[in-house]
Design a protein around this motif. Structure first.
Motif, PDB file in Angstrom:
ATOM      1  N   HIS A  31      -6.181 -25.553   1.220  1.00  0.00           N
ATOM      2  CA  HIS A  31      -5.030 -24.648   1.287  1.00  0.00           C
ATOM      3  C   HIS A  31      -5.498 -23.211   1.043  1.00  0.00           C
ATOM      4  CE1 HIS A  31      -1.287 -22.640   0.256  1.00  0.00           C
ATOM      5  NE2 HIS A  31      -0.663 -23.639   0.872  1.00  0.00           N
ATOM      6  N   PRO A  32      -5.003 -22.229   1.817  1.00  0.00           N
ATOM      7  CA  PRO A  32      -5.463 -20.845   1.673  1.00  0.00           C
ATOM      8  C   PRO A  32      -5.276 -20.254   0.275  1.00  0.00           C
ATOM      9  CG  PRO A  32      -4.023 -21.073   3.606  1.00  0.00           C
ATOM     10  CD  PRO A  32      -4.027 -22.385   2.891  1.00  0.00           C
ATOM     11  N   ALA A  33      -4.337 -20.762  -0.499  1.00  0.00           N
ATOM     12  CA  ALA A  33      -4.112 -20.227  -1.845  1.00  0.00           C
ATOM     13  C   ALA A  33      -5.151 -20.724  -2.851  1.00  0.00           C
ATOM     14  CB  ALA A  33      -2.713 -20.609  -2.333  1.00  0.00           C
ATOM     15  N   VAL A  34      -5.833 -21.805  -2.524  1.00  0.00           N
ATOM     16  CA  VAL A  34      -6.729 -22.428  -3.500  1.00  0.00           C
ATOM     17  C   VAL A  34      -7.981 -21.607  -3.801  1.00  0.00           C
ATOM     18  CG1 VAL A  34      -8.147 -24.471  -3.992  1.00  0.00           C
ATOM     19  CG2 VAL A  34      -5.834 -24.744  -3.088  1.00  0.00           C
ATOM     20  N   PRO A  35      -8.741 -21.119  -2.805  1.00  0.00           N
ATOM     21  CA  PRO A  35      -9.957 -20.366  -3.156  1.00  0.00           C
ATOM     22  C   PRO A  35      -9.724 -19.181  -4.093  1.00  0.00           C
ATOM     23  CG  PRO A  35     -10.056 -21.032  -0.871  1.00  0.00           C
ATOM     24  CD  PRO A  35      -8.662 -21.360  -1.358  1.00  0.00           C
ATOM     25  N   PRO A  36      -8.715 -18.305  -3.843  1.00  0.00           N
ATOM     26  CA  PRO A  36      -8.516 -17.200  -4.791  1.00  0.00           C
ATOM     27  C   PRO A  36      -8.091 -17.682  -6.180  1.00  0.00           C
ATOM     28  CG  PRO A  36      -7.186 -16.867  -2.794  1.00  0.00           C
ATOM     29  CD  PRO A  36      -7.868 -18.183  -2.667  1.00  0.00           C
ATOM     30  N   TYR A  37      -7.307 -18.759  -6.222  1.00  0.00           N
ATOM     31  CA  TYR A  37      -6.878 -19.338  -7.493  1.00  0.00           C
ATOM     32  C   TYR A  37      -8.097 -19.827  -8.289  1.00  0.00           C
ATOM     33  CZ  TYR A  37      -5.067 -23.105 -10.492  1.00  0.00           C
ATOM     34  OH  TYR A  37      -4.803 -23.942 -11.543  1.00  0.00           O
ATOM     35  N   LYS A  38      -8.959 -20.593  -7.624  1.00  0.00           N
ATOM     36  CA  LYS A  38     -10.152 -21.116  -8.295  1.00  0.00           C
ATOM     37  C   LYS A  38     -11.073 -19.984  -8.749  1.00  0.00           C
ATOM     38  CE  LYS A  38     -12.322 -24.522  -6.405  1.00  0.00           C
ATOM     39  NZ  LYS A  38     -12.931 -25.467  -5.468  1.00  0.00           N
ATOM     40  N   GLU A  39     -11.271 -18.995  -7.880  1.00  0.00           N
ATOM     41  CA  GLU A  39     -12.134 -17.862  -8.224  1.00  0.00           C
ATOM     42  C   GLU A  39     -11.611 -17.131  -9.455  1.00  0.00           C
ATOM     43  OE1 GLU A  39     -12.319 -15.574  -4.611  1.00  0.00           O
ATOM     44  OE2 GLU A  39     -13.307 -17.226  -3.543  1.00  0.00           O
ATOM     45  N   ALA A  40     -10.297 -16.954  -9.541  1.00  0.00           N
ATOM     46  CA  ALA A  40      -9.702 -16.273 -10.697  1.00  0.00           C
ATOM     47  C   ALA A  40      -9.899 -17.082 -11.973  1.00  0.00           C
ATOM     48  CB  ALA A  40      -8.216 -16.016 -10.455  1.00  0.00           C
ATOM     49  N   LEU A  41      -9.717 -18.394 -11.892  1.00  0.00           N
ATOM     50  CA  LEU A  41      -9.928 -19.235 -13.080  1.00  0.00           C
ATOM     51  C   LEU A  41     -11.370 -19.137 -13.564  1.00  0.00           C
ATOM     52  CD1 LEU A  41      -7.957 -22.522 -12.254  1.00  0.00           C
ATOM     53  CD2 LEU A  41      -7.272 -20.662 -13.782  1.00  0.00           C
ATOM     54  N   VAL A  42     -12.323 -19.275 -12.648  1.00  0.00           N
ATOM     55  CA  VAL A  42     -13.736 -19.212 -13.028  1.00  0.00           C
ATOM     56  C   VAL A  42     -14.072 -17.839 -13.598  1.00  0.00           C
ATOM     57  CG1 VAL A  42     -16.105 -19.271 -12.142  1.00  0.00           C
ATOM     58  CG2 VAL A  42     -14.471 -21.046 -11.453  1.00  0.00           C
ATOM     59  N   ARG A  43     -13.609 -16.800 -12.940  1.00  0.00           N
ATOM     60  CA  ARG A  43     -13.876 -15.424 -13.410  1.00  0.00           C
ATOM     61  C   ARG A  43     -13.375 -15.225 -14.842  1.00  0.00           C
ATOM     62  NH1 ARG A  43     -11.816 -12.959  -9.374  1.00  0.00           N
ATOM     63  NH2 ARG A  43      -9.711 -12.853 -10.212  1.00  0.00           N
ATOM     64  N   ASP A  44     -12.222 -15.815 -15.159  1.00  0.00           N
ATOM     65  CA  ASP A  44     -11.645 -15.666 -16.494  1.00  0.00           C
ATOM     66  C   ASP A  44     -12.104 -16.739 -17.478  1.00  0.00           C
ATOM     67  OD1 ASP A  44     -10.332 -13.433 -15.552  1.00  0.00           O
ATOM     68  OD2 ASP A  44      -8.416 -14.444 -15.256  1.00  0.00           O
TER      69      ASP A  44
END
Length: 136
Positions: free
Chosen positions: A60-73
């Motif tokens: 899903h297109p929303a998943v990569p930015p969501y995952k990246e934000a979690l890892v970044r934080d």
């Protein structure tokens, strides 16, 4: 009411299976082909009829930015309870698991953070006192 299934979005289901079953020791509950992906769930060997973890493709297109934000934080996508964190740490290090945060005391728990190599951080938690463990 009980939790039946939860998910973690993974970049590659085969690599995720190697990590969650091969390294963390979960058992495959379902592995059903579904087009280019699979309905792939794992469960704890200690509770084979317990909550399933779906290794869900990150399509899903929303998943990569969501995952990246979690890892970044530094936020874990999943958290698993262990009985002896230091023992798990040693075992997983020998298996090549990358620890982002080594075992650390945090109030009533000891915890560590690992990289699942599928785009997620995963937390391991050990309750320090008997009677404070979470049950399904």
């Amino acid at each position: 009411m009980r939790i039946y299934i939860t998910n973690v979005f993974v970049d590659d289901q085969s690599r995720a299976l190697d990590f969650y079953a091969g390294k963390l020791g979960f058992e495959v509950k379902n592995d059903i082909p579904m087009g280019q992906h699979r309905w792939l769930t794992v469960v704890s060997k200690e509770k084979p009829d317990g909550t399933e973890l779906l290794l869900e493709p990150s399509e899903h297109p929303a998943v990569p930015p969501y995952k990246e934000a979690l890892v970044r934080d530094g936020i874990p996508a999943a958290s698993f309870q262990v009985d002896d964190l230091d023992s798990e740490y040693e075992k997983l290090k020998r298996l090549g698991v990358e620890f982002i945060r080594e075992p650390t005391d945090a109030g009533p728990v000891r915890m560590a953070l690992i990289d699942d190599r599928c785009g997620n951080l995963v937390q391991l938690v050990q309750y320090k006192r008997a009677g404070h463990a979470q049950e399904d």
